[in-house]
Design a protein around this motif. Structure first.
Motif, mmCIF file in Angstrom:
data_model
loop_
_atom_site.group_PDB
_atom_site.id
_atom_site.type_symbol
_atom_site.label_atom_id
_atom_site.label_comp_id
_atom_site.label_asym_id
_atom_site.label_seq_id
_atom_site.Cartn_x
_atom_site.Cartn_y
_atom_site.Cartn_z
ATOM 1 N N VAL A 281 48.128 -13.832 65.989
ATOM 2 C CA VAL A 281 48.030 -15.300 66.028
ATOM 3 C C VAL A 281 47.382 -15.824 67.305
ATOM 4 O O VAL A 281 47.240 -17.035 67.477
ATOM 5 C CB VAL A 281 49.427 -15.953 65.896
ATOM 6 C CG1 VAL A 281 50.064 -15.565 64.566
ATOM 7 C CG2 VAL A 281 50.346 -15.554 67.052
ATOM 8 N N PHE B 169 55.929 -18.229 48.096
ATOM 9 C CA PHE B 169 55.837 -17.073 48.989
ATOM 10 C C PHE B 169 54.827 -17.337 50.094
ATOM 11 O O PHE B 169 53.699 -17.733 49.833
ATOM 12 C CB PHE B 169 55.410 -15.846 48.156
ATOM 13 C CG PHE B 169 55.114 -14.589 48.945
ATOM 14 C CD1 PHE B 169 55.927 -14.202 50.005
ATOM 15 C CD2 PHE B 169 54.035 -13.776 48.600
ATOM 16 C CE1 PHE B 169 55.662 -13.032 50.724
ATOM 17 C CE2 PHE B 169 53.768 -12.606 49.304
ATOM 18 C CZ PHE B 169 54.576 -12.236 50.374
ATOM 19 N N THR C 79 58.523 -11.332 60.254
ATOM 20 C CA THR C 79 58.298 -10.635 61.525
ATOM 21 C C THR C 79 57.784 -11.649 62.545
ATOM 22 O O THR C 79 58.353 -11.807 63.635
ATOM 23 C CB THR C 79 57.307 -9.474 61.341
ATOM 24 O OG1 THR C 79 57.745 -8.643 60.256
ATOM 25 C CG2 THR C 79 57.222 -8.628 62.603
ATOM 26 N N LEU C 80 56.734 -12.362 62.172
ATOM 27 C CA LEU C 80 56.244 -13.438 63.033
ATOM 28 C C LEU C 80 57.269 -14.566 63.143
ATOM 29 O O LEU C 80 57.530 -15.091 64.234
ATOM 30 C CB LEU C 80 54.921 -13.984 62.480
ATOM 31 C CG LEU C 80 53.695 -13.093 62.707
ATOM 32 C CD1 LEU C 80 52.555 -13.467 61.760
ATOM 33 C CD2 LEU C 80 53.222 -13.176 64.165
ATOM 34 N N GLU D 20 51.848 -8.514 50.780
ATOM 35 C CA GLU D 20 51.766 -8.464 52.230
ATOM 36 C C GLU D 20 53.019 -9.136 52.802
ATOM 37 O O GLU D 20 53.004 -10.296 53.191
ATOM 38 C CB GLU D 20 50.498 -9.215 52.628
ATOM 39 C CG GLU D 20 49.912 -8.810 53.927
ATOM 40 C CD GLU D 20 49.004 -9.919 54.431
ATOM 41 O OE1 GLU D 20 48.220 -9.645 55.330
ATOM 42 O OE2 GLU D 20 49.093 -11.058 53.917
ATOM 43 N N LEU D 21 54.101 -8.364 52.833
ATOM 44 C CA LEU D 21 55.395 -8.906 53.228
ATOM 45 C C LEU D 21 55.696 -8.607 54.688
ATOM 46 O O LEU D 21 56.460 -9.323 55.334
ATOM 47 C CB LEU D 21 56.479 -8.275 52.329
ATOM 48 C CG LEU D 21 57.859 -8.895 52.320
ATOM 49 C CD1 LEU D 21 57.798 -10.341 51.843
ATOM 50 C CD2 LEU D 21 58.798 -8.090 51.418
ATOM 51 N N GLU E 61 57.413 -13.736 54.834
ATOM 52 C CA GLU E 61 57.380 -12.772 55.927
ATOM 53 C C GLU E 61 58.214 -13.354 57.046
ATOM 54 O O GLU E 61 58.268 -14.580 57.235
ATOM 55 C CB GLU E 61 55.931 -12.516 56.364
ATOM 56 C CG GLU E 61 55.423 -13.405 57.499
ATOM 57 C CD GLU E 61 55.912 -12.960 58.878
ATOM 58 O OE1 GLU E 61 55.965 -11.764 59.140
ATOM 59 O OE2 GLU E 61 56.262 -13.841 59.697
ATOM 60 N N TYR F 271 61.743 -9.917 56.722
ATOM 61 C CA TYR F 271 61.364 -10.955 55.765
ATOM 62 C C TYR F 271 62.658 -11.643 55.313
ATOM 63 O O TYR F 271 63.758 -11.149 55.584
ATOM 64 C CB TYR F 271 60.566 -10.387 54.588
ATOM 65 C CG TYR F 271 61.372 -9.670 53.551
ATOM 66 C CD1 TYR F 271 61.674 -8.323 53.684
ATOM 67 C CD2 TYR F 271 61.838 -10.341 52.422
ATOM 68 C CE1 TYR F 271 62.416 -7.672 52.732
ATOM 69 C CE2 TYR F 271 62.583 -9.693 51.463
ATOM 70 C CZ TYR F 271 62.883 -8.351 51.620
ATOM 71 O OH TYR F 271 63.631 -7.714 50.667
ATOM 72 N N ASN G 157 52.959 -15.173 52.771
ATOM 73 C CA ASN G 157 52.734 -13.789 53.185
ATOM 74 C C ASN G 157 52.286 -13.742 54.652
ATOM 75 O O ASN G 157 52.187 -14.765 55.334
ATOM 76 C CB ASN G 157 51.765 -13.084 52.227
ATOM 77 C CG ASN G 157 50.343 -13.620 52.324
ATOM 78 O OD1 ASN G 157 49.981 -14.306 53.278
ATOM 79 N ND2 ASN G 157 49.528 -13.300 51.334
ATOM 80 N N VAL G 158 52.019 -12.545 55.151
ATOM 81 C CA VAL G 158 51.720 -12.369 56.573
ATOM 82 C C VAL G 158 50.443 -13.115 56.968
ATOM 83 O O VAL G 158 50.402 -13.818 57.982
ATOM 84 C CB VAL G 158 51.591 -10.872 56.918
ATOM 85 C CG1 VAL G 158 51.199 -10.695 58.382
ATOM 86 C CG2 VAL G 158 52.903 -10.140 56.624
ATOM 87 N N THR G 159 49.402 -12.959 56.149
ATOM 88 C CA THR G 159 48.133 -13.617 56.470
ATOM 89 C C THR G 159 48.312 -15.130 56.553
ATOM 90 O O THR G 159 47.803 -15.783 57.474
ATOM 91 C CB THR G 159 47.067 -13.274 55.406
ATOM 92 O OG1 THR G 159 46.841 -11.873 55.457
ATOM 93 C CG2 THR G 159 45.759 -14.013 55.666
ATOM 94 N N ASN G 160 49.044 -15.684 55.600
ATOM 95 C CA ASN G 160 49.217 -17.138 55.590
ATOM 96 C C ASN G 160 50.113 -17.621 56.718
ATOM 97 O O ASN G 160 49.892 -18.703 57.273
ATOM 98 C CB ASN G 160 49.733 -17.596 54.225
ATOM 99 C CG ASN G 160 48.631 -17.557 53.182
ATOM 100 O OD1 ASN G 160 47.448 -17.684 53.507
ATOM 101 N ND2 ASN G 160 49.005 -17.338 51.930
ATOM 102 N N ILE H 13 50.253 -20.395 61.935
ATOM 103 C CA ILE H 13 50.594 -20.409 63.360
ATOM 104 C C ILE H 13 49.339 -20.656 64.201
ATOM 105 O O ILE H 13 49.355 -21.425 65.170
ATOM 106 C CB ILE H 13 51.277 -19.083 63.772
ATOM 107 C CG1 ILE H 13 52.612 -18.916 63.031
ATOM 108 C CG2 ILE H 13 51.507 -19.029 65.286
ATOM 109 C CD1 ILE H 13 53.255 -17.544 63.184
ATOM 110 N N ALA I 181 50.276 -16.145 59.653
ATOM 111 C CA ALA I 181 49.426 -16.048 60.844
ATOM 112 C C ALA I 181 48.434 -17.216 60.885
ATOM 113 O O ALA I 181 48.200 -17.835 61.931
ATOM 114 C CB ALA I 181 48.687 -14.719 60.846
ATOM 115 N N ARG I 182 47.862 -17.539 59.721
ATOM 116 C CA ARG I 182 46.917 -18.649 59.613
ATOM 117 C C ARG I 182 47.582 -19.962 60.033
ATOM 118 O O ARG I 182 47.020 -20.751 60.791
ATOM 119 C CB ARG I 182 46.520 -18.741 58.132
ATOM 120 C CG ARG I 182 45.103 -19.083 57.877
ATOM 121 C CD ARG I 182 44.805 -18.922 56.391
ATOM 122 N NE ARG I 182 44.002 -17.746 56.110
ATOM 123 C CZ ARG I 182 43.871 -17.202 54.900
ATOM 124 N NH1 ARG I 182 44.538 -17.692 53.859
ATOM 125 N NH2 ARG I 182 43.099 -16.158 54.744
#
Lengths: 342, 342
Positions: A335, B4, B106-107, A320-321, B104, B88, B6-9, B14, B11-12
């Motif tokens: 978020v 690494f 993007t965020l 999930e990059l 990641e 990324y 990733n996106v989920t982490n 933030i 977002a978590r």
């Protein structure tokens, strides 16, 4: 989600398929992409030099897919327990810019470097070549040997390295695979009678691994190790007395053996040999020199090869990059306060 | 192993910490790195342009750590369900060239862009600024708003976007966080009375989002969207009548609003304002323009910030991106015949 081939899965794939079989297929991928050379976006790689080594980014694109590789070169690494070269890379979709595939490329670079050398030698070495001298038996050497057997049937290797343990390692790895290997104690001894000479050393300096008298008429020189500004392996006179084939001249003039000669020194772009625009070897006496520095299009081909050949297998993971919000203008939804806290 | 996020982490992280708190910390990281600007290896980003968009690599290094970001910009993506910008990036150890951290971005790019804008506005906007006009309420807009509140206490926003749904989305995301938001139906209406104007639109064209008469004396302009050759947002006369602050002039002259003016047009490198070598705002009537295109050093700072702040937590995974043979000269041992086939 981005598909990912990690180190374990790359190693697993290579073991299952064998280095030689993969290099055979990779040569097909390379030839296809070298033949459409003009389609690609090409720039010399982007290098960040320090006293210890270099970190490089190697991007290219054919207008549909984009690739780049991250790669370092640190000659003093092995003495500290690290590899000279490590790498990884990725593919992206040019149409929307999203990454699609990421892969370890330390092993893959060894495969693609060997496949490129072998593809070139098939066109430039004398077809009756039997014996290869290998100067330098480090990380890349076994892959080079297997590449030349896959492409040209070479089984007789005469090797030299300043590190006797590296030679023992090479013999230990390669003899079980059916090669006839002779260890020597000097370059003079190693190149005596060789049809092909591969130089693949890692020092970051202007060296003369091969002197002019080492190279007899008719030899094909596969010069892999001169690949950095200030890093060369061959006596300048060898370059002058050879027909020199290169990947991408603007990069090779900075990094290759031809950094030793004047800017206008004539070279042949190898892709033109594949398309028939330029001749390859023209006589049994000609010295042909592949001044290999490694170019991004070979990484593009190698990445597509491993992506295609491992597609749909357990060798690819999803990672999930790249963020993917439902509404593409609402990145904040990932978020924001309306999202339950996890 | 490479760490690494990733996106989920991301977002978590933030969500747990909050955008404003992270931007506050990130501004410290940015200021530290902007103040030692001269230590960094700097090049304009390496771009591959197509009719659909651009793919870019943004490397830099302070001699100890190396970073780069992969980022795309595809203005027509949202209409097809994709984001305009995805990214990324990674950190590596300059000493041995090994990657150490991948994330990641993007965020993270949204955070660092907002943090950079906010850091600059703290120095350049009038300290009594109360109201910000925001032209463009796409993916970056919420992060910009939160950045300006974190750094300057701005809570009054007047917004305009050609897409009414994007404005509704912005209000929906931001009102619960305590902002006072007024939606407008034109740029004229939006900028009326604004102390700060942020432009952040995504069209890949020479546009005039802001005309000269939109910009009153004393305004600080935070121009985020002009970030590509041929992509600008401001009337040339605004540029001429402002004091222009930039990140890295060689990149901004290609990509920023100042691509509209002559090569010698005077600009101030913002890092010099931080070190005190150049003044920031000199009067309450001056128009200050931050011609922001985004520079690699900000990504370097952002990557180190997230790496440091998530270190040792479950937000970091290990991924096997880099081969690590026991004998660094024996890469072949990972795939050779002596290794049991798995």
């Amino acid at each position: 989600m981005v598909q990912f081939v990690n180190v374990t899965n790359m190693a697993r794939w290579i073991q299952r398929e064998s280095v030689e079989k993969i290099i055979g297929t990779m040569i097909d991928y390379l030839e296809r992409d070298f033949k459409r050379w003009e389609k690609f976006d090409k720039i010399a790689r982007v290098a960040s030099h320090t006293p210890f080594g270099v970190i490089e980014l190697m991007p290219t694109s054919d207008g549909e897919e984009y690739s780049f590789k991250y790669v370092n070169g640190h000659p003093s690494n092995p003495a500290r327990g690290f590899q000279t070269v490590t790498a990884y890379g990725m593919l992206a979709d040019v149409d929307n810019g999203y990454p699609t595939f990421i892969s370890e490329m330390t092993l893959l670079t060894a495969l693609r470097t060997a496949a490129t050398s072998a593809m070139v030698a098939k066109k430039l070495a004398r077809p009756d070549s039997r014996t290869m001298a290998m100067i330098g038996t480090g990380s890349q050497s076994e892959f080079q040997a297997l590449g030349f057997r896959a492409a040209m049937g070479i089984e007789d290797l005469v090797i030299f390295d300043t590190d006797p343990e590296a030679m023992d390692k090479f013999r230990r790895n390669m003899e079980p695979l059916g090669f006839r290997i002779r260890l020597t104690s000097s370059v003079d001894e190693a190149v005596d009678g060789a049809d092909i000479i591969t130089t693949c050393t890692a020092d970051k300096a202007q060296n003369t691994i091969l002197a002019r008298h080492h190279v007899k008429p008719g030899v094909h020189l596969n010069a892999v190790g001169g690949d950095c500004p200030g890093k060369t392996e061959l006596d300048e006179q060898i370059v002058r007395d050879s027909t020199v084939f290169v990947e991408f001249p603007p990069q090779t003039r900075i990094e290759g053996e031809i950094q030793q000669v004047e800017e206008g020194f004539p070279v042949v772009e190898f892709w033109k040999v594949l398309t028939g625009e330029e001749p390859g070897r023209r006589s049994a006496e000609e010295i042909t020199l592949f001044d290999s520095v490694g170019f991004a299009i070979a990484d593009f081909a190698a990445l597509r090869c491993v992506r295609d050949l491992t597609a749909g297998t357990e060798l690819q993971d999803s990672i999930e990059l790249i963020a993917d919000p439902e509404d593409p203008k609402d990145l904040f939804s990932l978020v924001g306060s309306l999202k339950p806290i996890s």
